[in-house]
Write a protein that holds these residues in place. Structure first.
Motif, PDB file in Angstrom:
ATOM      1  N   UNK A  39       3.695   6.731   9.044  1.00  0.00           N
ATOM      2  CA  UNK A  39       4.161   7.303   7.776  1.00  0.00           C
ATOM      3  C   UNK A  39       5.269   6.448   7.176  1.00  0.00           C
ATOM      4  N   UNK A  40       6.156   5.920   8.031  1.00  0.00           N
ATOM      5  CA  UNK A  40       7.227   5.057   7.539  1.00  0.00           C
ATOM      6  C   UNK A  40       6.698   3.773   6.938  1.00  0.00           C
ATOM      7  N   UNK A  41       5.672   3.200   7.575  1.00  0.00           N
ATOM      8  CA  UNK A  41       5.062   1.979   7.055  1.00  0.00           C
ATOM      9  C   UNK A  41       4.429   2.250   5.693  1.00  0.00           C
ATOM     10  N   UNK A  42       3.735   3.373   5.579  1.00  0.00           N
ATOM     11  CA  UNK A  42       3.105   3.734   4.303  1.00  0.00           C
ATOM     12  C   UNK A  42       4.167   3.921   3.228  1.00  0.00           C
ATOM     13  N   UNK A  43       5.247   4.647   3.548  1.00  0.00           N
ATOM     14  CA  UNK A  43       6.323   4.888   2.578  1.00  0.00           C
ATOM     15  C   UNK A  43       6.953   3.586   2.125  1.00  0.00           C
ATOM     16  N   UNK A  44       7.240   2.701   3.088  1.00  0.00           N
ATOM     17  CA  UNK A  44       7.875   1.435   2.741  1.00  0.00           C
ATOM     18  C   UNK A  44       6.929   0.548   1.934  1.00  0.00           C
ATOM     19  N   UNK A  45       5.633   0.629   2.218  1.00  0.00           N
ATOM     20  CA  UNK A  45       4.648  -0.124   1.430  1.00  0.00           C
ATOM     21  C   UNK A  45       4.673   0.326  -0.022  1.00  0.00           C
ATOM     22  N   UNK A  46       4.730   1.651  -0.227  1.00  0.00           N
ATOM     23  CA  UNK A  46       4.800   2.190  -1.595  1.00  0.00           C
ATOM     24  C   UNK A  46       6.082   1.726  -2.274  1.00  0.00           C
ATOM     25  N   UNK A  47       7.204   1.794  -1.554  1.00  0.00           N
ATOM     26  CA  UNK A  47       8.483   1.382  -2.140  1.00  0.00           C
ATOM     27  C   UNK A  47       8.466  -0.091  -2.542  1.00  0.00           C
ATOM     28  N   UNK A  57       5.774  -1.865  -3.234  1.00  0.00           N
ATOM     29  CA  UNK A  57       4.856  -1.997  -4.373  1.00  0.00           C
ATOM     30  C   UNK A  57       5.572  -1.636  -5.671  1.00  0.00           C
ATOM     31  N   UNK A  58       6.364  -0.547  -5.651  1.00  0.00           N
ATOM     32  CA  UNK A  58       7.133  -0.161  -6.837  1.00  0.00           C
ATOM     33  C   UNK A  58       8.154  -1.233  -7.201  1.00  0.00           C
ATOM     34  N   UNK A  59       8.804  -1.786  -6.171  1.00  0.00           N
ATOM     35  CA  UNK A  59       9.814  -2.818  -6.417  1.00  0.00           C
ATOM     36  C   UNK A  59       9.176  -4.065  -7.025  1.00  0.00           C
ATOM     37  N   UNK A  94       8.642  -8.260   5.230  1.00  0.00           N
ATOM     38  CA  UNK A  94       8.258  -6.897   5.613  1.00  0.00           C
ATOM     39  C   UNK A  94       6.747  -6.705   5.492  1.00  0.00           C
ATOM     40  N   UNK A  95       6.175  -7.143   4.400  1.00  0.00           N
ATOM     41  CA  UNK A  95       4.732  -7.001   4.215  1.00  0.00           C
ATOM     42  C   UNK A  95       3.948  -7.792   5.254  1.00  0.00           C
ATOM     43  N   UNK A  96       4.448  -8.980   5.606  1.00  0.00           N
ATOM     44  CA  UNK A  96       3.783  -9.773   6.647  1.00  0.00           C
ATOM     45  C   UNK A  96       3.792  -9.016   7.978  1.00  0.00           C
ATOM     46  N   UNK A  97       4.918  -8.393   8.300  1.00  0.00           N
ATOM     47  CA  UNK A  97       5.014  -7.621   9.537  1.00  0.00           C
ATOM     48  C   UNK A  97       4.070  -6.425   9.498  1.00  0.00           C
ATOM     49  N   UNK A 147       2.902 -10.808  -4.681  1.00  0.00           N
ATOM     50  CA  UNK A 147       4.281 -11.224  -4.441  1.00  0.00           C
ATOM     51  C   UNK A 147       4.392 -12.742  -4.347  1.00  0.00           C
ATOM     52  N   UNK A 148       3.410 -13.373  -3.717  1.00  0.00           N
ATOM     53  CA  UNK A 148       3.426 -14.829  -3.622  1.00  0.00           C
ATOM     54  C   UNK A 148       3.371 -15.483  -4.994  1.00  0.00           C
TER      55      UNK A 148
END
Length: 401
Positions: A282-290, A292-294, A313-316, A331-332
């Motif tokens: 759930x934390x990974x999903x939340x951070x992915x959304x954050x 993406x918004x950023x 972070x995305x690579x990890x 992002x790249x």
């Protein structure tokens, strides 16, 4: 012949360094272990010479063996992180792995000082995670991004160990009911909630329901949902390892995550590593959304440091199985454009400096030309016949008083 003191000091420093590296590997292995699902018990072993050289004997914690492993000699399978399975011989009387462990150890280049996490995912099968003492991977770093609360209790085996193995074994026992042979399904898996009721024993409200209610908002999935069957956010559920974890995300984050999945036409979390704790998922999903918004809100003036943090972070997350390739690609591209913009600004700045320097030099040249003209005029005024002036000077000097 006694060794020189300098060699002894060098050897002592090397021993201290090796001990520090091994301790670091153990700490990172415990972080990996704490991120694993509590549905399955696990333990950590620090690799000693006897484990990876000479006899290749892998002794297991006796208390763990007594609680979770069969009371007879059996074949135990070891599944590595890529899904490849190796067979080993478990000796009940000696509580350890013998035949087959040597091949597994050599195939994975396990070295002294490495730490290995063993997670019992089936009655006679371990999922094995290897944490190297020689490096710090991006996956290790990703685990620090999610702050998990305490969800298990640590148990120290009470059996007698050799001096070589003392204090090396710790393992985590789930707070839920343990996996005992009578509690295993035909497929070898069993999931327990905190009231020690299995998924199969949980009451169903409707035979057509896709999920049944669970405790504290966590639900148990009763069928596999294909994303092509998801028509709107109303029938969109986030399922990981048989658990519906919608309640772990706010409605805002869930809606944002649905949009990401809808754009890619797939559940982005489908391939997350087996055994990953649902809170970490759930934390990974939340951070992915954050992130993406950023990315969507970023500007060309956004700092490169921020871009680098998102990229790392995305690579990890991708290494953990999250489908974020499209975010990394976007992002790249943004990083490339931002770097080009910064290069352009640097060139403009250099051009401005050069133009300013030219203006300064032109002003100095003009001033110098003026000085030359002024001096030339003075010379014309005073006369430029230096010989005549000298003769006049001599006449005045030699004239009679």
């Amino acid at each position: 012949m006694a060794k020189p003191k300098s060699q002894k000091r060098k050897r002592a420093k090397e021993d201290d360094y090796c001990s520090a590296v091994a301790a670091d590997a153990m700490e990172r292995a415990k972080e990996v272990q704490s991120s694993l699902s509590l549905q399955f018990p696990s333990f950590v072993k620090r690799m000693l010479p006897s484990h990876v050289t000479r006899v290749f004997w892998m002794g297991l914690p006796k208390q763990f063996c007594d609680s979770h492993l069969p009371k007879e000699d059996v074949t135990i399978k070891l599944e590595d992180e890529s899904g490849e399975v190796y067979e080993t011989k478990y000796l009940f009387a000696k509580t350890g792995l013998s035949g087959g462990w040597r091949g597994f150890s050599i195939a994975h280049s396990i070295m002294e000082g490495d730490a290995v996490v063993f997670q019992l995912v089936m009655p006679t099968q371990f999922k094995v995670y290897i944490v190297r003492s020689s490096n710090f991977s991006e996956v290790d770093g990703a685990l620090g991004l999610i702050n998990l609360g305490p969800c298990s209790r640590r148990v120290n085996p009470e059996h007698t160990k050799s001096s070589e193995e003392e204090d090396d074994d710790t393992y985590w026992v789930p707070l839920a009911k343990e996996l005992t042979p009578e509690n295993i399904h035909e497929d070898g898996f069993k999931i327990w909630n905190t009231d020690c009721k299995s998924v199969a024993d949980h009451p169903k409200t409707d035979s057509n329901d896709r999920v049944s209610n669970g405790l504290h908002g966590i639900q148990f999935s009763e069928s596999v949902i294909d994303f092509k069957d998801v028509t709107s956010i109303e029938n969109f559920s986030i399922i990981t390892k048989g658990l519906v974890i919608d309640s772990e995300l706010s409605e805002h984050l869930r809606a944002k995550y649905y949009e990401l999945c809808r754009c890619q036409k797939t559940f982005l979390h489908t391939c997350l590593l087996e055994g990953l704790n649902y809170k970490l998922a759930a934390g990974i999903i939340s951070e992915t959304v954050n992130i993406a918004d950023a990315i969507r809100a970023s500007r060309i003036t956004t700092s490169i440091e921020d871009f680098d943090v998102w990229a790392t972070t995305l690579k990890a997350f991708e290494d953990l199985g999250m489908d974020v390739g499209f975010l990394r690609a976007r992002l790249g591209r943004l990083i490339s454009l931002a770097l080009t913009s910064r290069k352009c600004e640097e060139v403009k700045g250099e051009r401005a400096c050069a133009a300013e320097k030219r203006s300064r030099l032109e002003a100095e040249l003009t001033e110098t030309k003026g000085a030359i003209s002024r001096l030339h005029a003075e010379i014309e005024t005073t006369g430029n016949d230096s010989y005549g002036l000298e003769m006049a000077f001599q006449q005045v000097a030699s004239a009679p008083w």
